[in-house]
Design a protein around this motif. Structure first.
Motif, PDB file in Angstrom:
ATOM      1  N   ASN A  48       0.808  -1.223   0.000  1.00 17.64           N
ATOM      2  CA  ASN A  48       0.000   0.000   0.000  1.00 17.64           C
ATOM      3  C   ASN A  48       0.841   1.273   0.000  1.00 17.64           C
ATOM      4  O   ASN A  48       0.372   2.330  -0.406  1.00 17.64           O
ATOM      5  CB  ASN A  48      -0.935   0.020   1.225  1.00 17.64           C
ATOM      6  CG  ASN A  48      -2.241  -0.671   0.948  1.00 17.64           C
ATOM      7  OD1 ASN A  48      -2.295  -1.594   0.140  1.00 17.64           O
ATOM      8  ND2 ASN A  48      -3.313  -0.256   1.601  1.00 17.64           N
ATOM      9  N   ARG A  49       2.075   1.193   0.469  1.00 12.86           N
ATOM     10  CA  ARG A  49       2.908   2.389   0.612  1.00 12.86           C
ATOM     11  C   ARG A  49       3.994   2.512  -0.467  1.00 12.86           C
ATOM     12  O   ARG A  49       4.919   3.305  -0.306  1.00 12.86           O
ATOM     13  CB  ARG A  49       3.562   2.386   2.001  1.00 12.86           C
ATOM     14  CG  ARG A  49       2.565   2.504   3.161  1.00 12.86           C
ATOM     15  CD  ARG A  49       1.767   3.788   3.082  1.00 12.86           C
ATOM     16  NE  ARG A  49       0.833   3.943   4.167  1.00 12.86           N
ATOM     17  CZ  ARG A  49       1.048   4.711   5.245  1.00 12.86           C
ATOM     18  NH1 ARG A  49       2.163   5.410   5.350  1.00 12.86           N
ATOM     19  NH2 ARG A  49       0.143   4.796   6.195  1.00 12.86           N
TER      20      ARG A  49
ATOM     21  N   HIS B 293       3.793   3.988  -3.157  1.00 11.38           N
ATOM     22  CA  HIS B 293       3.755   5.349  -3.700  1.00 11.38           C
ATOM     23  C   HIS B 293       4.542   6.343  -2.842  1.00 11.38           C
ATOM     24  O   HIS B 293       4.751   7.480  -3.254  1.00 11.38           O
ATOM     25  CB  HIS B 293       2.301   5.823  -3.839  1.00 11.38           C
ATOM     26  CG  HIS B 293       1.531   5.803  -2.549  1.00 11.38           C
ATOM     27  ND1 HIS B 293       0.879   4.681  -2.098  1.00 11.38           N
ATOM     28  CD2 HIS B 293       1.333   6.757  -1.613  1.00 11.38           C
ATOM     29  CE1 HIS B 293       0.298   4.942  -0.942  1.00 11.38           C
ATOM     30  NE2 HIS B 293       0.556   6.196  -0.622  1.00 11.38           N
ATOM     31  N   GLU B 294       4.989   5.903  -1.655  1.00  6.96           N
ATOM     32  CA  GLU B 294       5.785   6.782  -0.793  1.00  6.96           C
ATOM     33  C   GLU B 294       7.293   6.648  -1.042  1.00  6.96           C
ATOM     34  O   GLU B 294       8.085   7.301  -0.369  1.00  6.96           O
ATOM     35  CB  GLU B 294       5.520   6.461   0.687  1.00  6.96           C
ATOM     36  CG  GLU B 294       4.190   6.930   1.197  1.00  6.96           C
ATOM     37  CD  GLU B 294       4.061   6.717   2.701  1.00  6.96           C
ATOM     38  OE1 GLU B 294       3.139   7.301   3.294  1.00  6.96           O
ATOM     39  OE2 GLU B 294       4.863   5.962   3.277  1.00  6.96           O
TER      40      GLU B 294
ATOM     41  N   THR C   8      -8.882  16.360  -1.955  1.00 10.15           N
ATOM     42  CA  THR C   8      -8.685  15.745  -0.635  1.00 10.15           C
ATOM     43  C   THR C   8      -9.564  16.438   0.396  1.00 10.15           C
ATOM     44  O   THR C   8     -10.068  17.537   0.164  1.00 10.15           O
ATOM     45  CB  THR C   8      -7.217  15.857  -0.152  1.00 10.15           C
ATOM     46  OG1 THR C   8      -6.956  17.224   0.198  1.00 10.15           O
ATOM     47  CG2 THR C   8      -6.240  15.417  -1.216  1.00 10.15           C
TER      48      THR C   8
ATOM     49  N   TYR D 251      -8.217  16.636   3.648  1.00  7.14           N
ATOM     50  CA  TYR D 251      -7.282  16.769   4.766  1.00  7.14           C
ATOM     51  C   TYR D 251      -7.358  18.136   5.434  1.00  7.14           C
ATOM     52  O   TYR D 251      -7.009  18.275   6.606  1.00  7.14           O
ATOM     53  CB  TYR D 251      -5.848  16.490   4.309  1.00  7.14           C
ATOM     54  CG  TYR D 251      -5.504  15.026   4.291  1.00  7.14           C
ATOM     55  CD1 TYR D 251      -5.092  14.375   5.436  1.00  7.14           C
ATOM     56  CD2 TYR D 251      -5.623  14.279   3.127  1.00  7.14           C
ATOM     57  CE1 TYR D 251      -4.788  13.037   5.437  1.00  7.14           C
ATOM     58  CE2 TYR D 251      -5.326  12.928   3.106  1.00  7.14           C
ATOM     59  CZ  TYR D 251      -4.904  12.308   4.268  1.00  7.14           C
ATOM     60  OH  TYR D 251      -4.611  10.963   4.254  1.00  7.14           O
TER      61      TYR D 251
ATOM     62  N   THR E  94      -7.456   6.397   8.025  1.00 11.53           N
ATOM     63  CA  THR E  94      -8.211   5.703   6.981  1.00 11.53           C
ATOM     64  C   THR E  94      -7.356   4.621   6.326  1.00 11.53           C
ATOM     65  O   THR E  94      -6.178   4.822   6.065  1.00 11.53           O
ATOM     66  CB  THR E  94      -8.671   6.706   5.905  1.00 11.53           C
ATOM     67  OG1 THR E  94      -9.459   7.730   6.515  1.00 11.53           O
ATOM     68  CG2 THR E  94      -9.512   6.015   4.837  1.00 11.53           C
TER      69      THR E  94
ATOM     70  N   ASP F  67      -7.826   1.947   3.035  1.00 10.96           N
ATOM     71  CA  ASP F  67      -8.649   1.510   1.900  1.00 10.96           C
ATOM     72  C   ASP F  67     -10.029   2.159   1.913  1.00 10.96           C
ATOM     73  O   ASP F  67     -11.055   1.512   1.676  1.00 10.96           O
ATOM     74  CB  ASP F  67      -8.787  -0.017   1.896  1.00 10.96           C
ATOM     75  CG  ASP F  67      -7.470  -0.709   1.600  1.00 10.96           C
ATOM     76  OD1 ASP F  67      -6.605  -0.079   0.977  1.00 10.96           O
ATOM     77  OD2 ASP F  67      -7.315  -1.881   1.995  1.00 10.96           O
TER      78      ASP F  67
ATOM     79  N   TYR G  87      -0.001  10.536  -1.040  1.00 12.71           N
ATOM     80  CA  TYR G  87      -1.309   9.913  -1.226  1.00 12.71           C
ATOM     81  C   TYR G  87      -1.964  10.313  -2.554  1.00 12.71           C
ATOM     82  O   TYR G  87      -2.929   9.693  -2.987  1.00 12.71           O
ATOM     83  CB  TYR G  87      -2.247  10.209  -0.048  1.00 12.71           C
ATOM     84  CG  TYR G  87      -2.381  11.655   0.339  1.00 12.71           C
ATOM     85  CD1 TYR G  87      -3.183  12.533  -0.378  1.00 12.71           C
ATOM     86  CD2 TYR G  87      -1.705  12.154   1.452  1.00 12.71           C
ATOM     87  CE1 TYR G  87      -3.303  13.865  -0.018  1.00 12.71           C
ATOM     88  CE2 TYR G  87      -1.817  13.485   1.824  1.00 12.71           C
ATOM     89  CZ  TYR G  87      -2.617  14.329   1.092  1.00 12.71           C
ATOM     90  OH  TYR G  87      -2.740  15.659   1.458  1.00 12.71           O
TER      91      TYR G  87
ATOM     92  N   LYS H 155      -0.160  10.177  -5.285  1.00 10.80           N
ATOM     93  CA  LYS H 155       0.613   9.328  -6.193  1.00 10.80           C
ATOM     94  C   LYS H 155       1.207  10.105  -7.374  1.00 10.80           C
ATOM     95  O   LYS H 155       0.979   9.764  -8.542  1.00 10.80           O
ATOM     96  CB  LYS H 155      -0.261   8.168  -6.689  1.00 10.80           C
ATOM     97  CG  LYS H 155      -0.774   7.302  -5.544  1.00 10.80           C
ATOM     98  CD  LYS H 155      -1.581   6.124  -6.023  1.00 10.80           C
ATOM     99  CE  LYS H 155      -2.038   5.272  -4.837  1.00 10.80           C
ATOM    100  NZ  LYS H 155      -2.848   4.109  -5.243  1.00 10.80           N
TER     101      LYS H 155
END
Length: 258
Positions: free
Chosen positions: A22-23, A25-26, A160, A162, A174, A176, A216, A218
């Motif tokens: 899941n990470r 993209h970081e 977003t 945020y 959060t 998924d 997040y 991407k």
């Protein structure tokens, strides 16, 4: 164990098996973070990692020549980390708030990607961390910033949500698309300075990132490769300077123990 620790343990245990996937993209942020860690820590030092997750940073710091003690609130995260570090490191199931359980003095400490945001009493954490570090040693920490300039663009455009969480100062984590009953708090750089001032001085502050979009969104996947690399080069030039390092989405702070 406090009720909040139990909630965090449950969430991060649940997340552990899919965290690395899941990470992905970081990766561009992790590379910047690792470069900074390797700049300030040197081969032969014994370090403690607070909130090691799946051991991404620890694996690289061990290759760098450091001895690393990994700690995390999640047993499942530690199990994944063990697959990366093998027998080259000690892993301890321990919340950040109990870091003063150690009786030894470390050459340095680091905490990457928002562990500070999961701590309620950050002043107490800095006091406890101070007690286990050698005088003059460094603590390198990255955290999610409360005041990020990009939110004022992304929120009105509906990209977003945020901004609402940051203005409120907290939000549920959060995974998924589903919110869990686990709270992350958003601290400003001035908050962190206030929490740490009795125990640490600040040597350097970096944006992570300021110009590039947050992980997040991407950007590595969505932006043309050449444009992404150009932004990354500019980012590396501006990230240690004001106002970029105050208004970034995440911030890396280099603390020195008093």
């Amino acid at each position: 164990m406090k009720k909040e620790f139990v909630k965090h343990r449950f969430f991060w245990d649940l997340y552990a098996p899919i965290y690395d996937e899941n990470r992905k993209h970081e990766e561009y942020l992790r590379n910047t973070n690792l470069n900074i860690l390797k700049t300030y820590f040197h081969p032969g030092q014994t370090l403690i990692e607070i909130g090691c997750g799946t051991g991404i940073e620890a694996e690289e710091m061990i290759k760098h020549g450091c001895k690393v003690i990994l700690t995390d609130v999640s047993f499942e995260m530690l199990k994944v980390a063990r697959t990366k570090v093998g027998s080259n490191a000690q892993l301890i199931n321990l919340p950040a708030e109990y870091i003063d359980s150690f009786k030894t003095k470390f050459d340095g400490a680091y905490s990457s990607f928002g562990v500070l945001n999961c701590i309620t009493d950050v002043s107490s954490f800095f006091q406890k961390l101070h007690s286990i570090l050698k005088p003059g040693s460094l603590f390198v920490a990255s955290f999610i910033n409360r005041w990020y300039w990009g939110d004022f663009i992304f929120f009105p455009l509906g990209i977003t949500n945020y901004l609402k969480k940051r203005l409120k100062g907290w939000g549920y984590i959060t995974l998924d698309g589903k919110e869990y009953n686990v709270i992350a708090r958003f601290y400003s750089l001035n908050d962190i300075k206030k929490f740490s001032k009795d125990y640490f001085t600040i040597k350097k502050i970096y944006a992570l990132p300021f110009l590039l979009p947050p992980a997040y969104l991407k950007p590595q996947e969505r932006l043309p490769k050449g444009f992404f690399k150009l932004l990354q080069k500019i980012e590396n030039l501006i990230n240690p300077y004001f106002p970029f390092n105050y208004l970034a989405e995440r911030i890396i702070v280099i603390f020195q123990r008093s």
